[in-house]
Write an enzyme that holds these catalytic residues in place. Structure first.
Site, mmCIF file in Angstrom:
data_model
loop_
_atom_site.group_PDB
_atom_site.id
_atom_site.type_symbol
_atom_site.label_atom_id
_atom_site.label_comp_id
_atom_site.label_asym_id
_atom_site.label_seq_id
_atom_site.Cartn_x
_atom_site.Cartn_y
_atom_site.Cartn_z
ATOM 1 C CG HIS A 251 -2.085 -0.963 1.066
ATOM 2 N ND1 HIS A 251 -2.181 -2.173 1.362
ATOM 3 C CD2 HIS A 251 -3.225 -0.735 0.968
ATOM 4 C CE1 HIS A 251 -3.376 -2.860 1.088
ATOM 5 N NE2 HIS A 251 -4.070 -1.964 0.818
ATOM 6 C CE LYS B 73 -3.874 -0.282 4.955
ATOM 7 N NZ LYS B 73 -4.844 0.187 5.286
#
Ligand code: NAD
Length: 244
Positions: free
Chosen positions: A132, A136
């Site tokens: 990600h 995040k």
């Protein structure tokens, strides 16, 4: 009359994608709120609350939803296990779709992972890898957590089977281990791969998201679906009819 949604976390990446998707799908945005706003002042205007914010927001919002009998869609991830169990009890008092991932493709990945785990059996080592964007805040991702739940259920293993990364003299890999690896960097929207490694062959199931609109559209599809359901906690497999 079109469905009216309250978006919590509206200034965030997902909040913005939800506002855009609501326009595309012709849904009314009753209110778009964020930290510092009071949801109690706007809740009566909506049919469904859609929450993509932070784990701390979920409890108070659910209490409000129960008090006003409003349906909810929860996309926020990163709730610690004990608090999630309490929140699920509260959520069951209203119609609520709670999913770590609202994309149609990822929900197919959940179903395929279950089939592959059962079909390939214990001779194949399973490792889950996710990547990600650098912003995040939680790891592993909610989607990876769900993939791991599916694998542990099929293999009849407990959470102690999980190996979060490996370092040092770890010894040979045990067949009862399930590896988890969280990569972070750049602007990656969300990649998930489940690797089944046997002796002589390897199967990999991968999903790569390139636009968060997929989560927003899925969450709004869930909002439409949940507005017609009885109280209870549902997931995206229910919304898409992928169960059974
Ligand atoms: P983000 O940081 O860009 O946005 C979060 C927003 O929520 C911010 O504007 C922040 O100010 C706001 N916020 C924080 N606490 C709040 C509170 N108590 N009340 C109201 N607003 C609050 O994050 P993002 O990328 O939009 O992701 C938000 C959440 O959704 C994360 O938990 C993420 O993991 C999750 N997510 C889920 C899915 C899914 O399909 N389930 C997909 C993408 C992201």
């Amino acid at each position: 009359m079109s469905l009216s949604v309250l978006i919590n976390g509206a200034k965030g990446r997902m909040g913005q994608a939800l506002i855009k998707a609501a326009k595309e799908l012709d849904l009314a945005v009753a209110a778009a709120i964020d930290q510092g706003d009071n949801p109690a002042t706007v809740i009566t205007r909506c049919d469904v609350i859609v929450d993509f914010s932070s784990p701390a927001a979920t409890g108070p919002l659910l209490e409000l939803a129960v008090a006003h009998r409003k349906a909810m869609v929860i996309g926020t991830t990163g709730h610690p296990a004990p608090s999630k169990a309490e929140l699920l009890k509260l959520a069951s008092r209203v119609p609520c779709v709670w999913a770590g991932n609202f994309s149609v493709g990822v929900n197919l990945l959940f179903a395929l992972t279950r089939r592959a785990t059962a079909a390939l059996g214990t001779g194949y080592d399973i490792e889950v890898v996710e990547m990600h964007h650098r912003f995040k805040k939680d790891a592993p991702s909610g989607t990876a957590e769900r993939l791991l739940e599916v694998i542990l259920e099929e293999r009849k293993l407990g959470a102690d089977a999980l190996r979060h990364g490996r370092r040092g003299i770890t010894g040979e890999r045990q067949p009862t281990e399930v590896g988890v690896h969280a990569l972070r960097g750049g602007d990656v929207v969300g990649d998930h791969t489940v690797i089944f490694a046997g002796l002589g062959e390897r199967v990999e199931l991968s999903h790569k998201a390139s636009d968060r609109a997929i989560f927003a559209r899925g969450a709004l599809r869930a909002a439409q679906w949940v507005s017609e359901q009885k109280p209870g906690v549902y997931d995206m497999q229910d919304v898409l009819g992928l169960k059974g």
